[in-house]
Motif scaffolding. Sequence first.
Motif, PDB file in Angstrom:
ATOM      1  N   THR A  48       0.828  -1.208   0.000  1.00  0.00           N
ATOM      2  CA  THR A  48       0.000   0.000   0.000  1.00  0.00           C
ATOM      3  C   THR A  48       0.858   1.252   0.000  1.00  0.00           C
ATOM      4  OG1 THR A  48      -1.690  -1.211   1.223  1.00  0.00           O
ATOM      5  CG2 THR A  48      -1.876   1.172   1.187  1.00  0.00           C
ATOM      6  N   LEU A  51       2.714   1.498  -3.434  1.00  0.00           N
ATOM      7  CA  LEU A  51       1.852   1.898  -4.544  1.00  0.00           C
ATOM      8  C   LEU A  51       1.626   3.411  -4.550  1.00  0.00           C
ATOM      9  CD1 LEU A  51      -0.865  -0.899  -4.682  1.00  0.00           C
ATOM     10  CD2 LEU A  51       0.910  -0.427  -6.351  1.00  0.00           C
ATOM     11  N   PHE A  75      -4.425   2.805  -6.043  1.00  0.00           N
ATOM     12  CA  PHE A  75      -3.058   3.166  -5.660  1.00  0.00           C
ATOM     13  C   PHE A  75      -3.024   4.169  -4.509  1.00  0.00           C
ATOM     14  CE2 PHE A  75       0.028   1.906  -9.180  1.00  0.00           C
ATOM     15  CZ  PHE A  75      -0.745   0.855  -9.601  1.00  0.00           C
ATOM     16  N   THR A 169      -2.752  -3.461 -10.771  1.00  0.00           N
ATOM     17  CA  THR A 169      -2.474  -3.159  -9.364  1.00  0.00           C
ATOM     18  C   THR A 169      -1.752  -4.315  -8.692  1.00  0.00           C
ATOM     19  OG1 THR A 169      -4.443  -1.767  -9.255  1.00  0.00           O
ATOM     20  CG2 THR A 169      -3.515  -2.498  -7.164  1.00  0.00           C
ATOM     21  N   ALA A 173       2.116  -4.083  -7.450  1.00  0.00           N
ATOM     22  CA  ALA A 173       2.333  -4.282  -6.009  1.00  0.00           C
ATOM     23  C   ALA A 173       3.297  -5.440  -5.755  1.00  0.00           C
ATOM     24  CB  ALA A 173       0.998  -4.538  -5.310  1.00  0.00           C
TER      25      ALA A 173
END
Length: 180
Positions: A48, A51, A75, A169, A173
Motif C-alpha cells: 500500500t 503503490l 493506488f 495493481t 504491487a
Amino acid sequence: MSSSDLSAFRRALAPALKGGLLAFALVLLSACGFQPLYGDKSYGAGATEKLSEVDIGPIADREGQKLRNLLIDRFYPSSRPSSTRYRLEISLTASEQKLALQKDASAVRAQLNVMAPYRLIDTTNGAVVFKSNSRTIISYNVLEQHYAGVLTVENAYDRALLDISNDITTRIAMHLGRQP
C-alpha cells in the motif's frame, strides 16, 4: 477396550488432532516464504505504501480515463502523493469480435478484447523497472434495441477495465514488494 470406549476416545482426540494439523500447516506455510501482499513486512513498507509512490500518467480516450480513475482509487487509498518515485505509463487498445452469427449474418453474441501494455519507470534515472501487458476478454449479448445495446457494450468495457485495473495493481504491487 469396548467399541463405545473406542468411539469416546476418538471424539476426545479429534479436536487435538485438528489443532495439531492446523499448527503443522501454519508452520509449513511460514517456511515456504509466504508473505501477505498488503501487510507490513519487517524489512520494508507494505504494498500500500509503495503503490502510493507511483504516479499514474494520463491514458488516451474515455476508456483510458476510466482506467486511470480505477487505478487512482487503488493506488492512493487516502490522498494523492505530492512527490512520487515511479511513473506508470499505459496505452489501451480494444477490439470487438462478433460471435454466434445467425443466418442473416447478424450477431447475437460479441467478444470485447482489451489490451493494456504498461511500463513502470523510475523517475530518478528514467529507467524502465517493470514492463508487462494486461489483457482481458469479455463476452456480451448483442441486443436489437439501440439504447440497451449501447448500455451492454458500455458495461462490457467497464467490466474489462475493472479486470485490467485489478491485474495491473496486483502486478505492480508484487513487483514493488520485491524491492528492498
